[in-house]
Write a protein that holds these residues in place. Structure first.
Motif, PDB file in Angstrom:
ATOM      1  N   THR A  47       0.840  -1.209   0.000  1.00 61.16           N
ATOM      2  CA  THR A  47       0.000   0.000   0.000  1.00 61.16           C
ATOM      3  C   THR A  47       0.868   1.250   0.000  1.00 61.16           C
ATOM      4  O   THR A  47       0.560   2.245  -0.673  1.00 61.16           O
ATOM      5  CB  THR A  47      -0.921  -0.004   1.231  1.00 61.16           C
ATOM      6  N   TYR A  50       2.134   1.946  -3.558  1.00 58.40           N
ATOM      7  CA  TYR A  50       1.095   2.580  -4.376  1.00 58.40           C
ATOM      8  C   TYR A  50       0.945   4.070  -4.005  1.00 58.40           C
ATOM      9  O   TYR A  50       0.874   4.938  -4.875  1.00 58.40           O
ATOM     10  CB  TYR A  50      -0.252   1.868  -4.181  1.00 58.40           C
ATOM     11  N   THR A 105      -0.687   3.627 -10.905  1.00 59.96           N
ATOM     12  CA  THR A 105      -1.273   2.298 -10.706  1.00 59.96           C
ATOM     13  C   THR A 105      -0.689   1.286 -11.683  1.00 59.96           C
ATOM     14  O   THR A 105      -0.354   0.146 -11.312  1.00 59.96           O
ATOM     15  CB  THR A 105      -2.800   2.376 -10.875  1.00 59.96           C
ATOM     16  N   VAL A 108       3.014   0.357 -10.615  1.00 62.07           N
ATOM     17  CA  VAL A 108       3.120  -0.496  -9.440  1.00 62.07           C
ATOM     18  C   VAL A 108       2.525  -1.877  -9.723  1.00 62.07           C
ATOM     19  O   VAL A 108       3.035  -2.901  -9.243  1.00 62.07           O
ATOM     20  CB  VAL A 108       2.431   0.168  -8.235  1.00 62.07           C
ATOM     21  N   ASP A 109       1.438  -1.924 -10.528  1.00 59.11           N
ATOM     22  CA  ASP A 109       0.873  -3.233 -10.898  1.00 59.11           C
ATOM     23  C   ASP A 109       1.904  -4.072 -11.621  1.00 59.11           C
ATOM     24  O   ASP A 109       2.034  -5.284 -11.366  1.00 59.11           O
ATOM     25  CB  ASP A 109      -0.362  -3.030 -11.790  1.00 59.11           C
ATOM     26  N   SER A 116      -5.040  -3.593 -10.610  1.00 59.73           N
ATOM     27  CA  SER A 116      -5.887  -2.677  -9.860  1.00 59.73           C
ATOM     28  C   SER A 116      -6.969  -2.116 -10.763  1.00 59.73           C
ATOM     29  O   SER A 116      -6.821  -2.048 -11.997  1.00 59.73           O
ATOM     30  CB  SER A 116      -5.061  -1.523  -9.291  1.00 59.73           C
TER      31      SER A 116
END
Length: 373
Positions: A47, A50, A105, A108-109, A116
């Motif tokens: 978290t 992100y 997003t 990081v994905d 996400s």
């Protein structure tokens, strides 16, 4: 339109780094409630990743777009304190938030091998992102506005201080000239040849003094030179009744001080101390270091404060010249400077005026001159 910020010296690099540091703290703070509310089953560092990536990209998009808008608007944006109007900033916040969220997003994905939801597929992430981005932008704008207003207030205070000092100095020069002309008037009736010599000295003294006193500061060497000129002028009238001693160490000669700072004290020493004394006396002007500060003293071996106050009103230190010294020190240095006027110790008696102020800087390009000692 965003309210115009007061004019302040721009420091874009420092301001950018400060905003970046604050943004890291905000991203860190946002990650905790997001993890508690949405991702308690996953590791916190995911978290946090992100939050940091998305938050920094949004900030860079918004701040970069703002800087680009400023460059396009040129002087118009500069007049508004380096912030565009609400319309431009609102559009920048929306587009920057969307782009930063989507790109962050996606990055990081790929890094974590996750998938996400898009900001267009879920209302809550989009609303939260826009609210946080708008709040952060408003915070940065408010913070820089406050700093600019403080800088403008400080600039106004300095301008008022400069005007006050110029007024004090403009009053001091005629006061010095009036005292000298009064002495000259007396001498004309008593000894015309000496009055002529005194007038020649006065012309030379004014030529050297009036131009130099228009500067905000000059060296201690120049201050002592002007005092030497003035006392040479007084010696024409007083003759052997006046002796002078200067003590200016070499390491202090090029230190900068306000012009005519010691002049009123020397005038007082002549007028209230030595002239009323039949046999005259000695004036000593000294500069020295005192625990990292500058101590300036003017001592005379005249009749002393008590007798001078009995003969002349305001001879106790409440007169025109000493009040100017106090006001100038207070305006320039505040509580860091001190002025004292007291009876001199020792068998000769007299009066001792002491100035204690912060050690001033050294002149960048000292001029050559000889100080009388």
């Amino acid at each position: 339109m965003l309210p115009a910020l007061p004019t302040a010296p721009p420091r874009p690099r420092r301001s950018f780094l400060q905003r970046g540091l604050i943004n890291q703290c905000i991203c860190l703070g946002i990650s905790v409630p997001f993890w508690l509310l949405s991702h308690r089953g996953s590791a916190y560092w995911m978290t946090l990743t992100y939050s940091m990536v998305i938050g920094n990209l949004i900030w860079l998009f918004i701040d970069g777009s703002r800087q680009l808008t400023i460059r396009l608007l040129g002087d118009k944006a500069a007049n508004k304190g380096q912030w565009p109007g609400w319309g431009s900033m609102g559009l920048t916040i929306v587009l920057g938030s969307l782009a930063g969220y989507q790109l962050g997003t996606m990055l990081v994905d790929r890094l974590l091998g996750l998938r996400s939801a898009s900001i267009f597929d879920a209302v809550t992430p989009g609303v939260v992102t826009l609210l946080v981005a708008g709040s952060m932008t408003y915070f940065f704008w408010s913070r820089e506005r406050l700093h600019a207003e403080m800088a403008a207030a400080e600039a106004a205070r300095r301008l008022a201080l400069e005007n006050q000092l110029k007024l004090l100095e403009s009053q001091l020069e005629p006061h010095m000239l009036f005292n000298t002309l009064a002495n000259l008037r007396v001498l004309i009736g008593l000894d015309p040849p000496r009055a002529q010599a005194m007038l020649d000295r006065l012309i030379a003294f004014l030529r050297a003094t009036l131009n130099g006193s228009r500067n905000g500061s000059h060296t201690l060497r120049a201050e002592f030179d002007r005092l030497a000129d003035y006392l040479a002028l007084m010696a024409v009238r007083m003759g052997p009744r006046l002796t002078v001693q200067f003590d200016l160490p070499d390491d202090l000669r090029e230190r900068l001080v306000p012009p005519l700072l010691l002049q009123p004290l020397v005038e007082n020493a002549i007028k209230h101390g030595l002239e009323p004394k039949v046999e005259g006396g000695r004036i000593e002007v000294r500069a020295e270091r005192d625990a990292g500060r500058l101590r300036l003293t003017v001592r005379d071996t005249g009749i002393g404060l008590a007798q001078a106050a009995a003969l002349t009103p305001n001879a106790d230190g409440s007169g025109y010249g000493t009040s100017h010294v106090r006001e100038r020190l207070a305006a320039l240095f505040g509580e860091q400077a001190r002025f004292e006027l007291a009876g001199a110790s020792g068998p000769e008696g007299g009066t001792l005026a002491t100035l204690l102020l912060p050690l001033p800087p050294t002149a960048a390009a000292p001029a050559s001159s000889a100080t009388a000692t």
